[in-house]
Scaffold this motif. Structure first.
Motif, PDB file in Angstrom:
ATOM      1  N   LEU A   1       0.430  -0.970   0.025  1.00 49.27           N
ATOM      2  CA  LEU A   1       0.219  -0.087   0.390  1.00 49.27           C
ATOM      3  C   LEU A   1       1.034   1.086  -0.266  1.00 49.27           C
ATOM      4  O   LEU A   1       0.505   2.355  -0.713  1.00 49.27           O
ATOM      5  CB  LEU A   1      -1.091   0.068   1.127  1.00 49.27           C
ATOM      6  CG  LEU A   1      -1.766   1.362   1.384  1.00 49.27           C
ATOM      7  CD1 LEU A   1      -3.037   1.463   0.402  1.00 49.27           C
ATOM      8  CD2 LEU A   1      -2.807   0.626   2.758  1.00 49.27           C
ATOM      9  N   MET A   2       2.021   1.250   0.851  1.00 47.72           N
ATOM     10  CA  MET A   2       2.722   2.424   0.825  1.00 47.72           C
ATOM     11  C   MET A   2       3.673   2.386  -0.433  1.00 47.72           C
ATOM     12  O   MET A   2       4.197   4.021  -1.102  1.00 47.72           O
ATOM     13  CB  MET A   2       3.869   2.360   2.180  1.00 47.72           C
ATOM     14  CG  MET A   2       3.294   2.555   3.247  1.00 47.72           C
ATOM     15  SD  MET A   2       4.490   3.606   4.664  1.00 47.72           S
ATOM     16  CE  MET A   2       5.795   1.711   3.987  1.00 47.72           C
ATOM     17  N   LEU A   3       3.640   1.276  -1.236  1.00 47.94           N
ATOM     18  CA  LEU A   3       4.993   1.638  -2.661  1.00 47.94           C
ATOM     19  C   LEU A   3       3.610   2.095  -3.099  1.00 47.94           C
ATOM     20  O   LEU A   3       4.055   2.896  -3.752  1.00 47.94           O
ATOM     21  CB  LEU A   3       4.529   0.198  -3.085  1.00 47.94           C
ATOM     22  CG  LEU A   3       5.542   0.000  -4.064  1.00 47.94           C
ATOM     23  CD1 LEU A   3       6.453   0.893  -4.047  1.00 47.94           C
ATOM     24  CD2 LEU A   3       5.976  -1.426  -4.629  1.00 47.94           C
ATOM     25  N   ALA A   4       2.265   1.928  -3.491  1.00 49.99           N
ATOM     26  CA  ALA A   4       1.124   2.457  -4.441  1.00 49.99           C
ATOM     27  C   ALA A   4       0.736   3.421  -3.942  1.00 49.99           C
ATOM     28  O   ALA A   4       0.626   4.690  -5.077  1.00 49.99           O
ATOM     29  CB  ALA A   4      -0.037   1.687  -3.910  1.00 49.99           C
ATOM     30  N   ILE A   5       0.782   4.119  -2.493  1.00 45.04           N
ATOM     31  CA  ILE A   5       1.079   5.599  -2.376  1.00 45.04           C
ATOM     32  C   ILE A   5       2.411   6.277  -3.291  1.00 45.04           C
ATOM     33  O   ILE A   5       2.198   7.481  -3.702  1.00 45.04           O
ATOM     34  CB  ILE A   5       1.206   5.896  -1.255  1.00 45.04           C
ATOM     35  CG1 ILE A   5      -0.084   5.517  -0.732  1.00 45.04           C
ATOM     36  CG2 ILE A   5       1.587   7.250  -0.723  1.00 45.04           C
ATOM     37  CD1 ILE A   5      -0.470   4.966   1.350  1.00 45.04           C
ATOM     38  N   ASP A   6       3.646   5.777  -2.522  1.00 44.12           N
ATOM     39  CA  ASP A   6       4.768   6.410  -2.966  1.00 44.12           C
ATOM     40  C   ASP A   6       4.855   6.685  -4.925  1.00 44.12           C
ATOM     41  O   ASP A   6       5.430   7.405  -5.398  1.00 44.12           O
ATOM     42  CB  ASP A   6       5.869   6.235  -2.567  1.00 44.12           C
ATOM     43  CG  ASP A   6       6.379   6.351  -1.343  1.00 44.12           C
ATOM     44  OD1 ASP A   6       5.729   6.919  -0.991  1.00 44.12           O
ATOM     45  OD2 ASP A   6       6.596   5.555  -0.853  1.00 44.12           O
TER      46      ASP A   6
END
Length: 145
Positions: free
Chosen positions: A57-62
């Protein structure tokens, strides 16, 4: 934990300053960075991973923030927006590094994630000061009295 509070204080302070003195381009950049940071914080609380493993999820946000910065840099007439996707790409690369080497300790992974945001904040703040100076110079040229 204290570094998280320092980061939040810095991004809020930078956002307030840039929204106050910056131009539209600076405001868009700080809004993107602020939204990405807020969503990352929300993702941390939602997934409760706290950097022990790669968080998709954090990778998608970044990656979304990278796309937003890249779009802004491609349409801008200035040079400073080019540095924002560069630093965001490094942030995205740390996710892939954690995927390739899961033994990286969570503190190092978390520090690598947040480190580049400080540089982005500094660049946006400096650009806001330059935009303010350019507005003042333009005002004095039009109205020399």
């Amino acid at each position: 934990m204290i570094w998280g509070y320092i980061y939040i204080a810095l991004i809020v302070g930078t956002a307030v300053a840039v929204l106050w003195i910056g131009d539209r381009e600076c405001r868009l950049a700080i809004a993107t960075l602020f939204a990405g940071s807020a969503l990352t914080l929300a993702a941390l609380f939602l997934t409760k991973s706290y950097f022990e493993r790669i968080d998709w999820l954090m990778l998608a946000i970044d990656l979304t923030v990278l796309g937003a910065f890249l779009a802004q840099a491609l349409v801008s007439r200035r040079y400073w927006p080019l540095t924002l996707p560069m630093f965001q790409a490094i942030t995205c690369a740390t996710h892939l590094t954690k995927l390739a080497a899961p033994e990286i300790v969570p503190d190092a992974y978390s520090a690598a994630q947040g480190h580049w945001s400080y540089w982005q904040m500094a660049i946006i703040l400096i650009a806001a000061f330059y935009a303010r100076a350019a507005r003042r110079a333009k005002k004095h040229v039009r109205d020399p009295a």
